[in-house]
Design an enzyme around this catalytic site. Sequence first.
Site, short mmCIF file in Angstrom:
data_model
loop_
_atom_site.label_atom_id
_atom_site.label_comp_id
_atom_site.label_asym_id
_atom_site.label_seq_id
_atom_site.Cartn_x
_atom_site.Cartn_y
_atom_site.Cartn_z
CG ASP A 1 41.75 37.60 67.45
OD1 ASP A 1 41.05 38.63 67.39
OD2 ASP A 1 42.05 36.91 66.46
CG ASP B 1 37.98 43.20 63.47
OD1 ASP B 1 38.04 42.36 64.39
OD2 ASP B 1 38.73 43.15 62.48
CB CYS C 1 67.78 25.15 60.49
SG CYS C 1 67.30 25.92 62.04
CB CYS D 1 67.20 25.95 65.58
SG CYS D 1 66.26 24.42 65.39
CB CYS E 1 68.17 21.83 62.79
SG CYS E 1 66.44 22.17 62.43
ZN ZN Z 1 66.00 24.26 63.07
#
Ligand code: ZN
Length: 649
Positions: free
Chosen positions: A89, A124, A274, A276, A279
Site C-alpha cells: 500500500d 490516491d 470454533c 480451529c 479453540c
Molecule cells: Zn478458533
Amino acid sequence: MTFEPTTHDAAGRIAHLTTPHGTITTPTLLPVINPNKTLITPHDMTTLFHTDILITNSYIIYKDPHLRQQALDHGLHHLLNFQGTIMTDSGTFQSHVYGDVHLEPLQIVDFQRHIGSDIGTILDIFSEPHHTHTQAQTDITETIRRASISIPHKGTMMLACPVQGGIYPDLRTHCAQELSNLHADLYPIGGVVPLMETQRYTDLTNVIIASKQGLDPSRPVHLFGAGHPLIFPLAVALGCDLFDSSAYAKYAADDRYLLPWGTEKLPDLTDLPCPCPICSTHTASELQAMTGDERVRALALHNLYVSYAELRTIRAAIAGGWLWELVEQRAASNPALADALRLLREPNAQRFLEMHEPRSKARAIRYTGTATIFRPLLQRFQDQLLTRYESPYTTTIVIPERGKPFAAYYPELVKVLSALAADVVVDSSFGPVPLALDEMFPCAQSLFPGIVDDETRHEASRRLQDFLGKKTVIAWSPGGRFPDALTGPALDLDTRRIRAVADMQFGRGAGAILFSGRLQLVKSKATLKIRNVLVDGEHVVSMRAADGMFTLKLAGARRLLSGFAAPLLRVTVNDDAVPFVRDGKSVFSKFVSGCDPGLRLGDECLIVDGQDALLGVGRLLLCPGEMGVFQVGVAVKMREGSGGEVDAS
Ligand SMILES: [Zn+2]
C-alpha cells in the site's frame, strides 16, 4: 501478470492470479503485515495458513530509515522473510488519517518498484462517506491524474489503482471507467473502511456495484480494508476477488473474537464456538487467563483461521454453485447485511447480477427465506417466461404444485394432454411454471419448504397474475372433468416439452425452427427421459438429464443460424482463429470479436466468422462483457467444429 477465471457463481469467480512470486487462487485474503509490529511472522503464516500473498505498507517502510535501507539493499521479500506475492500500500490511508505524509505520488511508486513489490499501489486520494459530491469529484480527478502519471513508472511491477468516489455511484462508475482506460493491473475499491466500520453495508453494496459496472472485468478487484469475514461472501458475490485483513490483529488487541457471522468479546465467552487449532486445544477460560501478548497472539491466530476458513467456504460455494445460499445465510445473522441483501432486488443491482449469473448450476437452488425468490436466476426465469415462452393454446389451466418434477405428480393429466387443447401451468412456490418446463433448470432443481413466508407467496402470486394477464383461465382441480370445448387433437407432453425448452433456452420461435420436419425422440431406457431429438434423420439437440436443457448439435446450430438474425446466439471470432475453431479447438477470449449480449455463462452458442458463416457450436465460459477483454483463457468450450465432429455426446 495473468488473471484467469475458472469458475463462476453469482458475480463472483474463482481465478488464478499469477505474479513473479507464484500463482494465487482467488478469492483470497492478504493478511496485513506491519513491519514495525509483527504479531505473526510471514514465515509462520506460510506454515500455519499456506499464506501465499500478503500486504504491507510501503510508506511505513519508507518512513523508517533502517527499514528503508534494508528494503532497498536486500529487497522487500528478504525484509519480510516471505517468498510469496507481496502487495504494498502507498500511504494513502495514513495520509488521509494523520495528514503527515509528505510524499510525491511518483516517489512512492518508484520506491515500491525499487524494493521489489509484486503489486504496488498509487498514492490516491481517499474520499470519506460524508464528503460532498463536488469534493469527491475533485478527489477522483486527482486520483485519475496520479494513476495516469504513475502507470508509466511501474516497470515490471503490477500497479493497483484504487477506485474512489465516496458514496456516489456515478462518481464510482466514472472513476472505474477512467482507470480502466489506463490499463492498471489491479483495481482496489478504496475509501470503504468507514462504511464497514459503521456497518453501512447498503452503501458498501452500492459502491461495489457502481465500481464494478465501470471496471475492466479482466482485472482482479480488491476490497481495500475489508478484513471481517462477515462481509466476504456478499463482496465476493458482487465480484470482489481480494481482501486485506488487519482486522485479525486489531480485533485481537481488543479481545475481540471473529466469527463468520459476527464478533464476540472474549471475556463474554464461556465456550469457544470454533474448530480451529487454537479453540480445539484451549478452553475459553484458558484463553481468558493468558497474559496479554500471549492472548493477543492466540486470538489473532484464531481470527486468521476463521478468516481463511471463510474464504475456503466461499471458494467451495462458488465451485458448488451455492454462493447465494451462503450470502443469504450470513445476511440472516446480521441485520445490516440483511438490508444490503434486500437492496439487491433493485433494478440496477438485478441487471448487474443477472448479467453475471450462470444459466444453470450443478445443484438445486435452496430456499433460505424471503430473499430466495428474488434471486437473479429465479427472476430471470420468470422474466423470460413473459418474453420467450409462447403457449400453443388460448386457454390455460392452472394446477397446484404437488411435488417435483411437476408432471410426475399428475400422471392422469399427462395421459390426456394429447387430447387437451390447453396450456397447463403449475402455480409453484416461485411463480408460474408451464408443465412442459417442469424438468428445466431451475424448476425441478429448486427446493422450497412446504410452507413459504408471506412475502414469497405474495411475489409468486403476483408473477402468476402477470403471466396469466388476459389469458383465458380455466379452473380445474385434480380428478375433475375438462370442458368439452378443450378436448380435441393436441400436442403430447414430449412435444410440448421440447418446444417450450427450446423457446426458453434460445428465444421465442426456436422450437418451431429446430423441430420442423419429421420428429424422432430417442429416450433413455432407464429413466424414459428424452435424450436426443432427431429431425428428418438429423440429430439437432440432446437433452441433458441434470438441468433439462439442450446441448446443441451442429445440425441444430445450422437451423438456428438461418432462423435467428445476427448477432443473436452468436459468438464471432476473428480470422486468425477460424481454422482452429472449425477443427473443434476451443475459442480463446482474445480471438472473440463479438458476442450476443443476451447470451449468458453456460449458454449454448453458435460460433461464426466475420461473414456469419458457422464454424461450430460451443458453450460459454465467460459473460459476453468479458469476451475479448480477457487476454488469457477460454471464452467458449467447443462442442463441435463444422470441420468435423469432435464430440458425439
Ligand atoms: Zn478458533
